[in-house]
Design a protein around this motif. Sequence first.
Motif, PDB file in Angstrom:
ATOM      1  N   PHE A  13      43.336  73.394  52.840  1.00  0.00           N
ATOM      2  CA  PHE A  13      42.363  74.063  52.357  1.00  0.00           C
ATOM      3  C   PHE A  13      43.606  74.238  50.908  1.00  0.00           C
ATOM      4  O   PHE A  13      45.138  74.086  51.344  1.00  0.00           O
ATOM      5  N   THR A  14      43.016  75.061  49.451  1.00  0.00           N
ATOM      6  CA  THR A  14      43.958  74.811  48.592  1.00  0.00           C
ATOM      7  C   THR A  14      44.756  76.603  48.517  1.00  0.00           C
ATOM      8  O   THR A  14      45.566  76.599  47.857  1.00  0.00           O
ATOM      9  N   GLY A  15      44.558  77.318  49.410  1.00  0.00           N
ATOM     10  CA  GLY A  15      45.017  78.635  49.523  1.00  0.00           C
ATOM     11  C   GLY A  15      44.978  79.208  48.149  1.00  0.00           C
ATOM     12  O   GLY A  15      45.675  79.450  47.503  1.00  0.00           O
ATOM     13  N   GLY A  16      43.592  79.595  47.880  1.00  0.00           N
ATOM     14  CA  GLY A  16      42.826  80.084  46.394  1.00  0.00           C
ATOM     15  C   GLY A  16      43.451  79.771  45.911  1.00  0.00           C
ATOM     16  O   GLY A  16      42.922  79.941  44.131  1.00  0.00           O
ATOM     17  N   ASN A  17      43.050  78.272  44.784  1.00  0.00           N
ATOM     18  CA  ASN A  17      43.180  77.067  43.645  1.00  0.00           C
ATOM     19  C   ASN A  17      42.091  77.069  43.221  1.00  0.00           C
ATOM     20  O   ASN A  17      41.766  76.568  42.224  1.00  0.00           O
ATOM     21  N   SER A  18      41.217  76.668  44.267  1.00  0.00           N
ATOM     22  CA  SER A  18      39.865  75.853  43.910  1.00  0.00           C
ATOM     23  C   SER A  18      39.541  76.034  45.952  1.00  0.00           C
ATOM     24  O   SER A  18      39.621  77.104  46.515  1.00  0.00           O
ATOM     25  N   PHE A  19      38.048  75.447  45.953  1.00  0.00           N
ATOM     26  CA  PHE A  19      37.408  76.018  47.348  1.00  0.00           C
ATOM     27  C   PHE A  19      37.776  74.158  47.984  1.00  0.00           C
ATOM     28  O   PHE A  19      37.066  73.897  49.067  1.00  0.00           O
ATOM     29  N   ASP A  20      37.948  73.716  47.539  1.00  0.00           N
ATOM     30  CA  ASP A  20      39.226  72.129  48.118  1.00  0.00           C
ATOM     31  C   ASP A  20      38.911  72.676  49.551  1.00  0.00           C
ATOM     32  O   ASP A  20      40.208  73.353  49.844  1.00  0.00           O
ATOM     33  N   GLU A  21      38.353  71.816  50.711  1.00  0.00           N
ATOM     34  CA  GLU A  21      39.432  72.055  52.001  1.00  0.00           C
ATOM     35  C   GLU A  21      38.343  71.092  52.678  1.00  0.00           C
ATOM     36  O   GLU A  21      36.994  70.560  52.728  1.00  0.00           O
ATOM     37  N   TYR A  22      39.377  70.461  53.731  1.00  0.00           N
ATOM     38  CA  TYR A  22      38.277  69.584  54.888  1.00  0.00           C
ATOM     39  C   TYR A  22      39.456  70.209  56.110  1.00  0.00           C
ATOM     40  O   TYR A  22      40.301  71.057  56.264  1.00  0.00           O
ATOM     41  N   ARG A  74      31.270  82.565  46.740  1.00  0.00           N
ATOM     42  CA  ARG A  74      30.337  81.623  45.618  1.00  0.00           C
ATOM     43  C   ARG A  74      31.203  82.525  44.129  1.00  0.00           C
ATOM     44  O   ARG A  74      31.859  80.964  42.831  1.00  0.00           O
ATOM     45  N   SER A  75      31.039  83.040  43.698  1.00  0.00           N
ATOM     46  CA  SER A  75      31.879  83.458  42.189  1.00  0.00           C
ATOM     47  C   SER A  75      32.673  83.138  42.089  1.00  0.00           C
ATOM     48  O   SER A  75      33.841  83.552  40.728  1.00  0.00           O
ATOM     49  N   TYR A  76      33.619  83.016  43.180  1.00  0.00           N
ATOM     50  CA  TYR A  76      35.551  83.018  43.276  1.00  0.00           C
ATOM     51  C   TYR A  76      35.797  81.604  42.136  1.00  0.00           C
ATOM     52  O   TYR A  76      37.084  81.611  41.510  1.00  0.00           O
TER      53      TYR A  76
END
Length: 125
Positions: free
Chosen positions: A38-47, A79-81
């Motif tokens: 996961f990106t650790g707070g930069n985007s929702f990107d995760e796999y 969702r608001s992040y």
Amino acid sequence: ADNAGSHGGLFPATAPERTGVFVITNEGEGTANANIRFTGGNSFDEYGILHVKNESDVATVKKAVEDYLKEKREDSLYRSYFPGEEFKLDEAEVKVYGNYIVYAMLDDANRNFLFTSVKNLLLVA
């Protein structure tokens, strides 16, 4: 569903490269080796790529991953992040390749690349 409300039953949800991860839901339990990115707070990107030890646990682990993604999708605060990236939550996917469960919360191009790459690495038809 996870009555405790923690990570949709997938624990630890955000700790990369774990072995013997316990996957517990109200419907069952299982174990898997997991590699979560996961990106650790930069985007929702995760796999995540989970290798399920016992074939009989595949359905339970898949359900836990689906519940995990559903909880993220339905959490209005989460969702608001990252405004404008909600589509990654809405289009998150889970695929099963034998004893491997792969999930992706990514844009279309990266999600397709991940699934194609894993499929090719596993030589799945």
